[in-house]
Enzyme design. Structure first.
Site, PDB file in Angstrom:
ATOM      1  N   ARG A  28       0.851  -1.206   0.000  1.00 18.81           N
ATOM      2  CA  ARG A  28       0.000   0.000   0.000  1.00 18.81           C
ATOM      3  C   ARG A  28       0.885   1.254   0.000  1.00 18.81           C
ATOM      4  O   ARG A  28       0.941   2.011  -0.962  1.00 18.81           O
ATOM      5  CB  ARG A  28      -0.929  -0.028   1.225  1.00 18.81           C
ATOM      6  CG  ARG A  28      -2.129   0.896   1.100  1.00 18.81           C
ATOM      7  CD  ARG A  28      -1.814   2.349   1.326  1.00 18.81           C
ATOM      8  NE  ARG A  28      -1.188   2.578   2.638  1.00 18.81           N
ATOM      9  CZ  ARG A  28      -0.619   3.709   2.992  1.00 18.81           C
ATOM     10  NH1 ARG A  28      -0.559   4.729   2.140  1.00 18.81           N
ATOM     11  NH2 ARG A  28      -0.053   3.840   4.166  1.00 18.81           N
ATOM     12  N   CYS A 256       5.781   9.426   1.460  1.00 16.57           N
ATOM     13  CA  CYS A 256       4.624  10.290   1.672  1.00 16.57           C
ATOM     14  C   CYS A 256       4.440  11.185   0.456  1.00 16.57           C
ATOM     15  O   CYS A 256       5.340  11.914   0.074  1.00 16.57           O
ATOM     16  CB  CYS A 256       4.837  11.136   2.912  1.00 16.57           C
ATOM     17  SG  CYS A 256       3.525  12.336   3.161  1.00 16.57           S
ATOM     18  N   ASN A 269      10.023   4.988   3.617  1.00 20.19           N
ATOM     19  CA  ASN A 269       9.718   4.103   4.736  1.00 20.19           C
ATOM     20  C   ASN A 269      11.016   3.403   5.114  1.00 20.19           C
ATOM     21  O   ASN A 269      11.923   3.289   4.294  1.00 20.19           O
ATOM     22  CB  ASN A 269       8.698   3.061   4.295  1.00 20.19           C
ATOM     23  CG  ASN A 269       7.305   3.643   4.152  1.00 20.19           C
ATOM     24  OD1 ASN A 269       6.711   4.055   5.133  1.00 20.19           O
ATOM     25  ND2 ASN A 269       6.807   3.694   2.924  1.00 20.19           N
TER      26      ASN A 269
HETATM   27 ZN    ZN Z   1       5.142   5.275   5.566  1.00 17.88          ZN
END
Ligand code: ZN
Length: 326
Positions: A28, A256, A269
């Protein structure tokens, strides 16, 4: 299964937990924020490969409007096609009631919802064009319906450690929002360092306060970004503060989309391989086979056709039996 080493001088784990939960969010958070759109069949194969590595928590997609995020337009199809072991808890990100309605059409194909808002007003407005209170109202309705549908409920608070528009975000305010999510039914609350502003001392303070503010019943999850290379240091600080639940993305995919005031995405991440490697080297169990995880990451690297940020993908796992370099 990869060997778990506990390499230090005393043989203990320095007060670290014996085992932690990891949720893989690459399908995701990663696929949403990478420029390429992967074919549905490739996504399904990757998610199944991640599950084969022993990952038992997977955020697989989001029910967002296809015009907004074309990368995830196939959310329902991905869920319908996936074949995962029963031990895997499948999570989907839900931005609004329309998204929840779409998701509930395939209710039997997933176990958890993740709802989100930002701790700072400016980031929340930028992200979803609502005030924090307006977001909390909408989320309350989402959580009630998700609870009626028997779904486990996670709430994610973005910019929990700092905001690119507002700067410092008061932990007291973050805990207030977290309490509202808990009281609206969240069994788990994730705190996101959305643009990589947190440092380890701040993280230690934050999670010390979070447990006291939120009580023992709710699971507290750390979602760090490696934007400035501090992601794993922040994990270590969180571990020492008693956190046993983390989120990460294979290959260091994602980040992001609305990171900073300059419109530049704040990628990064923390990489699941790097996180798993560090935890195993410290003797903290994850239940994940690092070699199999790396197989999945190599596959996505080859599909995307470019180098990824993950360090362990490049260096390989630590090999203690290897000869010392001269
Ligand atoms: Zn993240």
């Amino acid at each position: 299964m990869s060997q778990v080493h506990a390499i230090n001088t005393t043989g203990d784990r320095g007060g670290l937990p014996q085992r932690v939960h990891l949720r893989e969010v690459g399908p995701r958070d990663g696929f949403q924020n990478e420029p390429e759109v992967l074919a549905t069949a490739d996504k399904v194969a990757l998610i199944e490969a991640l599950a084969r590595s022993g990952i038992t928590r997977l955020e697989v997609t989001s029910f967002v409007r296809a015009e907004v995020i074309p990368q995830l337009a196939d959310a329902a199809q991905v869920l319908r096609t996936l074949e995962l072991p029963d031990a895997v808890s499948v999570s989907v990100l839900i931005p609004n009631e329309r998204g929840l309605e779409q998701a509930l059409l395939v209710r039997e194909r997933f176990d958890e919802v993740n709802v989100f808002l930002s701790a700072s007003e400016a980031h929340n407005r930028h992200n979803v064009n609502r005030s924090v209170d307006q977001s909390l109202d909408g989320i309350g309705r989402l959580l009630a319906r998700a609870g009626d549908a028997g779904l486990r409920r996670q709430g994610t608070i973005a910019t929990a450690f700092g905001c690119p528009y507002e700067g410092r975000v008061e932990p007291r305010r973050v805990f207030e929002i977290a309490r509202a999510l808990r009281d609206a039914g969240c069994e788990e609350i994730a705190f996101g360092d959305t643009t990589g502003m947190a440092n380890p001392l701040q993280v230690a303070d934050f999670f010390g306060g979070a447990r006291a503010a939120l009580g023992e019943q709710v699971e507290l999850t750390a979602h760090f970004h490696n934007t400035r290379g501090q992601g794993l240091a922040n994990v270590f600080a969180a571990l020492q503060a008693g956190v046993t639940s983390f989120e990460s993305s294979f290959g260091e995919l994602g980040g992001c989309p609305s990171g900073g005031p300059d419109g530049q995405p704040a990628t990064g991440n923390i990489a699941t391989e790097d996180l798993v490697s560090m935890l195993h080297e410290m003797g903290v169990e994850t239940g994940i086979d690092l070699d199999r995880l790396l197989d999945a990451t190599r596959t996505v690297r080859d599909l995307l056709g470019r180098p990824l940020g993950s360090h362990v993908l490049t260096a390989g796992p630590v090999a203690w039996s290897a000869p010392r370099p001269a």
